[in-house]
Design an enzyme around this catalytic site. Structure first.
Site, PDB file in Angstrom:
ATOM      1  N   HIS A 171       0.829  -1.217   0.000  1.00 31.16           N
ATOM      2  CA  HIS A 171       0.000   0.000   0.000  1.00 31.16           C
ATOM      3  C   HIS A 171       0.860   1.264   0.000  1.00 31.16           C
ATOM      4  O   HIS A 171       0.467   2.293   0.531  1.00 31.16           O
ATOM      5  CB  HIS A 171      -0.951   0.020   1.198  1.00 31.16           C
ATOM      6  CG  HIS A 171      -1.645  -1.289   1.420  1.00 31.16           C
ATOM      7  ND1 HIS A 171      -2.788  -1.649   0.751  1.00 31.16           N
ATOM      8  CD2 HIS A 171      -1.315  -2.352   2.200  1.00 31.16           C
ATOM      9  CE1 HIS A 171      -3.151  -2.867   1.136  1.00 31.16           C
ATOM     10  NE2 HIS A 171      -2.276  -3.318   2.005  1.00 31.16           N
ATOM     11  N   SER A 292      14.318  21.061 -17.366  1.00 35.38           N
ATOM     12  CA  SER A 292      13.123  21.858 -17.623  1.00 35.38           C
ATOM     13  C   SER A 292      13.552  23.156 -18.290  1.00 35.38           C
ATOM     14  O   SER A 292      14.617  23.687 -17.998  1.00 35.38           O
ATOM     15  CB  SER A 292      12.422  22.147 -16.300  1.00 35.38           C
ATOM     16  OG  SER A 292      11.628  23.303 -16.421  1.00 35.38           O
ATOM     17  N   LYS A 298      15.729  21.248 -12.173  1.00 32.50           N
ATOM     18  CA  LYS A 298      15.081  19.956 -12.399  1.00 32.50           C
ATOM     19  C   LYS A 298      15.858  18.994 -13.285  1.00 32.50           C
ATOM     20  O   LYS A 298      16.537  19.388 -14.222  1.00 32.50           O
ATOM     21  CB  LYS A 298      13.691  20.173 -13.006  1.00 32.50           C
ATOM     22  CG  LYS A 298      12.794  20.899 -12.019  1.00 32.50           C
ATOM     23  CD  LYS A 298      11.355  20.701 -12.302  1.00 32.50           C
ATOM     24  CE  LYS A 298      10.950  19.261 -12.137  1.00 32.50           C
ATOM     25  NZ  LYS A 298       9.547  19.080 -12.412  1.00 32.50           N
ATOM     26  N   GLU A 305       9.232   7.751 -17.693  1.00 31.72           N
ATOM     27  CA  GLU A 305       7.868   8.292 -17.818  1.00 31.72           C
ATOM     28  C   GLU A 305       7.270   7.968 -19.183  1.00 31.72           C
ATOM     29  O   GLU A 305       6.112   7.559 -19.314  1.00 31.72           O
ATOM     30  CB  GLU A 305       7.875   9.817 -17.606  1.00 31.72           C
ATOM     31  CG  GLU A 305       8.106  10.211 -16.160  1.00 31.72           C
ATOM     32  CD  GLU A 305       8.269  11.709 -15.987  1.00 31.72           C
ATOM     33  OE1 GLU A 305       7.761  12.489 -16.812  1.00 31.72           O
ATOM     34  OE2 GLU A 305       8.925  12.108 -15.008  1.00 31.72           O
TER      35      GLU A 305
END
Ligand code: ARG
Length: 471
Positions: A171, A292, A298, A305
């Protein structure tokens, strides 16, 4: 056979805009031509189409349907066609609809009547089914090889990190300590099953449709087994109607590909979480990330992804193929031309994704301290304390309850179970002795799980080595 003696009939074929056009009184519109043509995408089957044609021609010569001279002409012509295709000099014509008619027309231009005899006892229906199977067989072999490379990359990293401890989650909450090596080997298992599925799928791909002709077989005395042997097929399709029409083998491949991407997607999700500065368990090499355009701090894990995102298109291809097949009466229908783009894309997507992942996994840097730190939070060894009490004679449910009270005490004090003193622990149960501290450590917890399938470093080393030793 000389080219000159055939010039008239040769031109007749070459000048027609379509191979069947003698029967038609009106040309199709440009839009319909574009709508019905497949050459823009099926030309990638060209070399398999030629391989199939050469085997078919060799068989026709063996059984005496064409002469040895015809066969020699066909071989010579096809050699030339192959050169033209490889040098990108081959002129692909939309008017000729698909890869099969384009190649056949060029062959006839080059060698005359022998080229026109090639299609004896054959149809584009069994031809295209053969081409796809030959192409897919090669793609499957590549994918199996890449899956095995990925397993080896995972096992190599697992061996290095057999004793590196991280929190195991259920979980997405800290559950019990595990070793990072063990976590990696979970993916090696998934990719191992993916490879098994492809091995199994290959058996059904590797059967010969040629000889089915349009749908009913042919009246020529063909030898299908000879063609199968020449093309490396394990068997021949046993029913001509089925051979030209079903694409279940392609659906199976897409299903296997969808599962590969599902596993890749789960791994990607973890990589994305692990590289997030909030978690910071690993780093992946810069070559798989981008920055970025606006936020200079970043480093985004673009590759995982995107891999997670590409899972959607492969799942889509599976559904598209299933849907393509479901309403078709026997035998071949033009619907089947729609099988190719999705299938090609599924194969391209898994090939590129697996190739990148082999490299990306090999380039993972592990931040063992951050993993350990996280494993120390969240009472990850609570189950070990319960197991300890069971070994002292408590029923498991009572032990579970006792440990829950101890955890509550720790929460109040703001400490871990291992930080409680022996007398504090004994207040929960008198049977606790000072050997408990070995149990409550992360190392004690993982090394106790040394059975087959367990997370202990010694077990991880055995399992990783087993993968590395597999040829
Ligand atoms: N381009 C066709 C396909 O991909 C080849 C078979 C055409 N057969 C036919 N009867 N129109 O399926």
């Amino acid at each position: 056979m000389s080219n000159n003696s055939n010039t008239a009939s040769q031109d007749q074929f070459a000048n027609k805009s379509q191979a069947w056009s003698a029967r038609f009184s009106e040309p199709v519109s440009d839009l319909v031509k574009r709508y019905t043509a497949s050459v823009s995408f099926d030309k990638r089957l060209a070399l398999y189409d030629i391989q199939g044609s050469l085997a078919h021609a060799a068989m026709l010569a063996t059984v005496g349907v064409i002469t040895d001279a015809d066969l020699a002409d066909i071989r010579r012509g096809m050699d030339q066609v192959i050169v033209e295709i490889q040098n990108e000099q081959f002129e692909w014509l939309l008017d000729l609809e698909d890869v099969h008619l384009n190649i056949e027309k060029r062959l006839v231009e080059l060698i005359g009547d022998a080229g026109k005899r090639l299609h004896t006892g054959r149809s584009r229906n069994d031809q295209v089914a053969t081409d796809i199977r030959l192409w897919l067989r090669a793609e499957i072999d590549t994918a199996i090889d890449l899956l095995n490379q990925l397993r080896r990359a995972l096992a190599t990293l697992a061996l290095e990190h057999a004793a590196t401890i991280m929190p195991g989650f259920t979980h997405l909450q800290v559950a019990q300590p595990v070793t990072f090596g063990h976590h990696l080997l979970a993916y090696a298992e998934m990719f191992g099953r993916d490879a098994e599925r492809l091995v199994d799928c290959r058996k059904r791909v590797n059967r010969l449709p040629l000889g089915a002709a349009a749908l009913a077989g042919t009246s020529f005395p063909i030898d299908r087994e000879q063609v199968a042997t020449l093309l490396g097929f394990d068997d021949v399709c046993r029913n001509s109607l089925d051979a030209v029409s079903d694409r279940d083998f392609a659906i199976e491949f897409c299903a296997a590909s969808a599962l590969i991407m599902t596993h890749i997607s789960r791994l990607s999700e973890e990589l994305v979480l692990w590289v997030s500065p909030r978690i910071g368990f690993i780093d992946i090499a810069d070559r798989f990330c981008t920055g970025s355009s606006i936020m200079p701090q970043k480093k985004n894990p673009d590759v995982p992804e995107l891999a997670r995102g590409k899972t959607g298109r492969v799942n889509g291809h599976l559904i598209a193929l299933l849907t393509l097949m479901k309403g078709q009466p026997l035998a071949y229908n033009k619907d089947n031309q729609e099988d190719k783009e999705g299938l090609f894309d599924a194969a391209d997507t898994i090939r590129d994704t697996l190739t990148i992942f082999v490299d990306m996994v090999s380039g993972i840097t592990v931040k063992a301290d951050a993993m350990r730190e996280a494993a120390l939070q969240g009472f990850a060894t609570a189950t070990d304390l319960a197991d300890y009490l069971v070994k002292k004679g408590l029923p498991f449910r009572d032990a579970h309850e006792t440990v829950a009270l101890a955890v509550r005490r720790c929460e109040e004090k703001g400490c871990d179970l291992a930080d409680l003193s022996l007398s504090e622990l004994q207040a929960f149960h008198a049977s606790i002795e000072d050997d408990i501290f070995a149990v409550l450590t992360l190392e004690g917890s993982v090394s106790a799980r040394k059975h087959i399938g367990g997370t202990a470093p010694e077990r991880v080393r055995i399992e990783a080595q087993r993968i590395l030793d597999t040829p």
